[in-house]
Design a protein around this motif. Sequence first.
Motif, PDB file in Angstrom:
ATOM      1  N   ASN A  86       0.869  -1.180   0.000  1.00 30.80           N
ATOM      2  CA  ASN A  86       0.000   0.000   0.000  1.00 30.80           C
ATOM      3  C   ASN A  86       0.903   1.227   0.000  1.00 30.80           C
ATOM      4  OD1 ASN A  86      -1.771   2.087   0.409  1.00 30.80           O
ATOM      5  ND2 ASN A  86      -2.617   1.304   2.321  1.00 30.80           N
ATOM      6  N   VAL A  87       1.086   1.821  -1.174  1.00 32.12           N
ATOM      7  CA  VAL A  87       1.991   2.963  -1.293  1.00 32.12           C
ATOM      8  C   VAL A  87       1.255   4.300  -1.196  1.00 32.12           C
ATOM      9  CG1 VAL A  87       3.782   1.713  -2.552  1.00 32.12           C
ATOM     10  CG2 VAL A  87       1.942   2.830  -3.821  1.00 32.12           C
ATOM     11  N   GLN A  88      -0.056   4.249  -0.986  1.00 27.34           N
ATOM     12  CA  GLN A  88      -0.815   5.482  -0.772  1.00 27.34           C
ATOM     13  C   GLN A  88      -0.482   6.027   0.614  1.00 27.34           C
ATOM     14  OE1 GLN A  88      -2.541   6.840  -3.280  1.00 27.34           O
ATOM     15  NE2 GLN A  88      -1.745   5.074  -4.386  1.00 27.34           N
ATOM     16  N   PRO A  89      -0.531   7.355   0.802  1.00 31.22           N
ATOM     17  CA  PRO A  89      -0.242   7.914   2.134  1.00 31.22           C
ATOM     18  C   PRO A  89      -1.192   7.335   3.192  1.00 31.22           C
ATOM     19  CG  PRO A  89      -0.341   9.656   0.497  1.00 31.22           C
ATOM     20  CD  PRO A  89      -0.829   8.402  -0.171  1.00 31.22           C
ATOM     21  N   HIS A  90      -0.615   6.836   4.274  1.00 33.66           N
ATOM     22  CA  HIS A  90      -1.397   6.311   5.386  1.00 33.66           C
ATOM     23  C   HIS A  90      -0.503   6.231   6.619  1.00 33.66           C
ATOM     24  CE1 HIS A  90       0.416   2.629   3.713  1.00 33.66           C
ATOM     25  NE2 HIS A  90       0.319   2.094   4.933  1.00 33.66           N
ATOM     26  N   HIS A  91      -1.116   6.043   7.752  1.00 33.07           N
ATOM     27  CA  HIS A  91      -0.412   5.923   9.013  1.00 33.07           C
ATOM     28  C   HIS A  91      -0.494   4.465   9.465  1.00 33.07           C
ATOM     29  CE1 HIS A  91      -0.476  10.301   9.095  1.00 33.07           C
ATOM     30  NE2 HIS A  91      -1.776  10.268   8.941  1.00 33.07           N
ATOM     31  N   HIS A  92       0.097   4.172  10.634  1.00 33.00           N
ATOM     32  CA  HIS A  92       0.102   2.795  11.137  1.00 33.00           C
ATOM     33  C   HIS A  92      -0.253   2.719  12.616  1.00 33.00           C
ATOM     34  CE1 HIS A  92       2.731   2.385   7.562  1.00 33.00           C
ATOM     35  NE2 HIS A  92       2.005   1.288   7.423  1.00 33.00           N
ATOM     36  N   PHE A  93      -0.855   1.594  12.984  1.00 29.58           N
ATOM     37  CA  PHE A  93      -1.082   1.231  14.386  1.00 29.58           C
ATOM     38  C   PHE A  93      -0.201   0.024  14.663  1.00 29.58           C
ATOM     39  CE2 PHE A  93      -2.956  -1.618  17.484  1.00 29.58           C
ATOM     40  CZ  PHE A  93      -3.153  -0.766  18.562  1.00 29.58           C
ATOM     41  N   ARG A  94       0.504   0.037  15.774  1.00 29.13           N
ATOM     42  CA  ARG A  94       1.347  -1.103  16.154  1.00 29.13           C
ATOM     43  C   ARG A  94       0.987  -1.556  17.562  1.00 29.13           C
ATOM     44  NH1 ARG A  94       5.998  -2.793  18.516  1.00 29.13           N
ATOM     45  NH2 ARG A  94       7.033  -4.488  17.432  1.00 29.13           N
ATOM     46  N   CYS A  95       0.636  -2.829  17.696  1.00 25.86           N
ATOM     47  CA  CYS A  95       0.299  -3.407  18.998  1.00 25.86           C
ATOM     48  C   CYS A  95       1.582  -3.702  19.762  1.00 25.86           C
ATOM     49  CB  CYS A  95      -0.528  -4.685  18.827  1.00 25.86           C
ATOM     50  SG  CYS A  95      -0.915  -5.479  20.415  1.00 25.86           S
ATOM     51  N   GLY A  96       1.677  -3.158  20.959  1.00 20.38           N
ATOM     52  CA  GLY A  96       2.852  -3.378  21.785  1.00 20.38           C
ATOM     53  C   GLY A  96       2.915  -4.767  22.384  1.00 20.38           C
ATOM     54  N   SER A  97       1.805  -5.490  22.381  1.00 25.93           N
ATOM     55  CA  SER A  97       1.794  -6.840  22.950  1.00 25.93           C
ATOM     56  C   SER A  97       2.201  -7.901  21.940  1.00 25.93           C
ATOM     57  CB  SER A  97       0.407  -7.179  23.489  1.00 25.93           C
ATOM     58  OG  SER A  97       0.084  -6.340  24.566  1.00 25.93           O
ATOM     59  N   CYS A  98       1.526  -7.943  20.802  1.00 27.34           N
ATOM     60  CA  CYS A  98       1.794  -9.006  19.823  1.00 27.34           C
ATOM     61  C   CYS A  98       2.595  -8.518  18.616  1.00 27.34           C
ATOM     62  CB  CYS A  98       0.484  -9.636  19.363  1.00 27.34           C
ATOM     63  SG  CYS A  98      -0.540  -8.547  18.352  1.00 27.34           S
ATOM     64  N   GLY A  99       2.754  -7.214  18.463  1.00 30.35           N
ATOM     65  CA  GLY A  99       3.511  -6.673  17.341  1.00 30.35           C
ATOM     66  C   GLY A  99       2.716  -6.499  16.065  1.00 30.35           C
ATOM     67  N   ALA A 100       1.411  -6.786  16.113  1.00 29.20           N
ATOM     68  CA  ALA A 100       0.572  -6.640  14.912  1.00 29.20           C
ATOM     69  C   ALA A 100       0.615  -5.196  14.412  1.00 29.20           C
ATOM     70  CB  ALA A 100      -0.860  -7.044  15.223  1.00 29.20           C
ATOM     71  N   ILE A 101       0.546  -5.049  13.109  1.00 28.76           N
ATOM     72  CA  ILE A 101       0.574  -3.727  12.482  1.00 28.76           C
ATOM     73  C   ILE A 101      -0.647  -3.601  11.585  1.00 28.76           C
ATOM     74  CG2 ILE A 101       1.835  -2.214  10.911  1.00 28.76           C
ATOM     75  CD1 ILE A 101       4.380  -3.751  11.839  1.00 28.76           C
ATOM     76  N   ALA A 102      -1.312  -2.460  11.658  1.00 29.59           N
ATOM     77  CA  ALA A 102      -2.488  -2.222  10.814  1.00 29.59           C
ATOM     78  C   ALA A 102      -2.395  -0.818  10.222  1.00 29.59           C
ATOM     79  CB  ALA A 102      -3.759  -2.358  11.640  1.00 29.59           C
ATOM     80  N   ASP A 103      -2.966  -0.664   9.041  1.00 34.37           N
ATOM     81  CA  ASP A 103      -3.011   0.645   8.397  1.00 34.37           C
ATOM     82  C   ASP A 103      -4.079   1.518   9.034  1.00 34.37           C
ATOM     83  OD1 ASP A 103      -1.051  -0.166   6.647  1.00 34.37           O
ATOM     84  OD2 ASP A 103      -2.420  -0.522   4.971  1.00 34.37           O
ATOM     85  N   ILE A 104      -3.787   2.804   9.111  1.00 34.00           N
ATOM     86  CA  ILE A 104      -4.753   3.823   9.514  1.00 34.00           C
ATOM     87  C   ILE A 104      -4.901   4.755   8.319  1.00 34.00           C
ATOM     88  CG2 ILE A 104      -5.247   5.749  11.069  1.00 34.00           C
ATOM     89  CD1 ILE A 104      -3.416   4.406  13.146  1.00 34.00           C
ATOM     90  N   PRO A 105      -6.116   4.957   7.814  1.00 33.53           N
ATOM     91  CA  PRO A 105      -6.284   5.862   6.665  1.00 33.53           C
ATOM     92  C   PRO A 105      -5.716   7.250   6.968  1.00 33.53           C
ATOM     93  CG  PRO A 105      -8.327   4.700   7.141  1.00 33.53           C
ATOM     94  CD  PRO A 105      -7.389   4.407   8.272  1.00 33.53           C
ATOM     95  N   TRP A 106      -5.114   7.849   5.961  1.00 35.55           N
ATOM     96  CA  TRP A 106      -4.481   9.166   6.112  1.00 35.55           C
ATOM     97  C   TRP A 106      -5.445  10.185   6.709  1.00 35.55           C
ATOM     98  CZ3 TRP A 106       0.404  10.711   5.883  1.00 35.55           C
ATOM     99  CH2 TRP A 106       0.663  12.078   5.842  1.00 35.55           C
ATOM    100  N   GLN A 107      -6.683  10.203   6.224  1.00 37.95           N
ATOM    101  CA  GLN A 107      -7.656  11.209   6.634  1.00 37.95           C
ATOM    102  C   GLN A 107      -8.208  10.965   8.042  1.00 37.95           C
ATOM    103  OE1 GLN A 107      -7.739   9.356   3.971  1.00 37.95           O
ATOM    104  NE2 GLN A 107      -9.673   8.258   3.772  1.00 37.95           N
ATOM    105  N   ALA A 108      -7.868   9.815   8.657  1.00 33.87           N
ATOM    106  CA  ALA A 108      -8.366   9.522  10.003  1.00 33.87           C
ATOM    107  C   ALA A 108      -7.703  10.403  11.065  1.00 33.87           C
ATOM    108  CB  ALA A 108      -8.147   8.055  10.347  1.00 33.87           C
ATOM    109  N   LEU A 109      -6.544  10.951  10.745  1.00 34.28           N
ATOM    110  CA  LEU A 109      -5.834  11.814  11.686  1.00 34.28           C
ATOM    111  C   LEU A 109      -5.765  13.229  11.141  1.00 34.28           C
ATOM    112  CD1 LEU A 109      -2.850   9.463  12.615  1.00 34.28           C
ATOM    113  CD2 LEU A 109      -5.012   9.746  13.822  1.00 34.28           C
ATOM    114  N   GLN A 110      -5.822  14.175  12.050  1.00 39.35           N
ATOM    115  CA  GLN A 110      -5.745  15.573  11.649  1.00 39.35           C
ATOM    116  C   GLN A 110      -4.378  15.877  11.056  1.00 39.35           C
ATOM    117  OE1 GLN A 110      -6.347  18.288  14.903  1.00 39.35           O
ATOM    118  NE2 GLN A 110      -8.348  18.862  14.147  1.00 39.35           N
ATOM    119  N   THR A 111      -4.330  16.777  10.107  1.00 40.02           N
ATOM    120  CA  THR A 111      -3.074  17.177   9.501  1.00 40.02           C
ATOM    121  C   THR A 111      -2.183  17.813  10.567  1.00 40.02           C
ATOM    122  OG1 THR A 111      -4.188  17.572   7.404  1.00 40.02           O
ATOM    123  CG2 THR A 111      -2.041  18.591   7.689  1.00 40.02           C
ATOM    124  N   ILE A 112      -0.916  17.488  10.526  1.00 40.57           N
ATOM    125  CA  ILE A 112       0.036  18.026  11.494  1.00 40.57           C
ATOM    126  C   ILE A 112       0.624  19.323  10.951  1.00 40.57           C
ATOM    127  CG2 ILE A 112       2.252  17.600  12.631  1.00 40.57           C
ATOM    128  CD1 ILE A 112       1.536  14.653  12.682  1.00 40.57           C
TER     129      ILE A 112
END
Length: 139
Positions: A86-112
């Motif tokens: 997935n080369v489209q702009p997006h963010h990530h969620f990383r679980c500190g327990s199991c290490g799972a990684i999931a995409d977060i849509p770019w628009q889900a977070l406010q622009t910095i």
Amino acid sequence: MSKPTEEIVQTLKRKQLRVTPQRFAVYANLLSRTDHPTAEQILSDLNQDAPVSSQATIYNCLQTLREVGLIREVLLEEGNCRYDANVQPHHHFRCGSCGAIADIPWQALQTIDLSHLNPDWQVSGYEVTVHGTCEACQA
């Protein structure tokens, strides 16, 4: 995100890449998953039934696919490079327990607002990694 065989072949050709069995297999593997695998995980997947590729070949394929913009490297933990088709702009969620990684849509977070950064820096982009505990680990 799975693509038909012919579409993968045409995508590689559009990027002026030779369609080798290994390059095809690496790209198809990444397109079929959302877990941001390491090179070792991809190698293990591809060699599951019988050895078809070496570690060096996998790394070379990944480097080539990254250079032409078909995949991206994702560095979410020290010493572990992961790969994402997935080369489209997006963010990530990383679980500190199991290490799972999931995409977060770019628009889900406010622009910095980057205007307060060092004016000598030439910022070309950013992405956010949200750390926490996934649903499975909370159960």
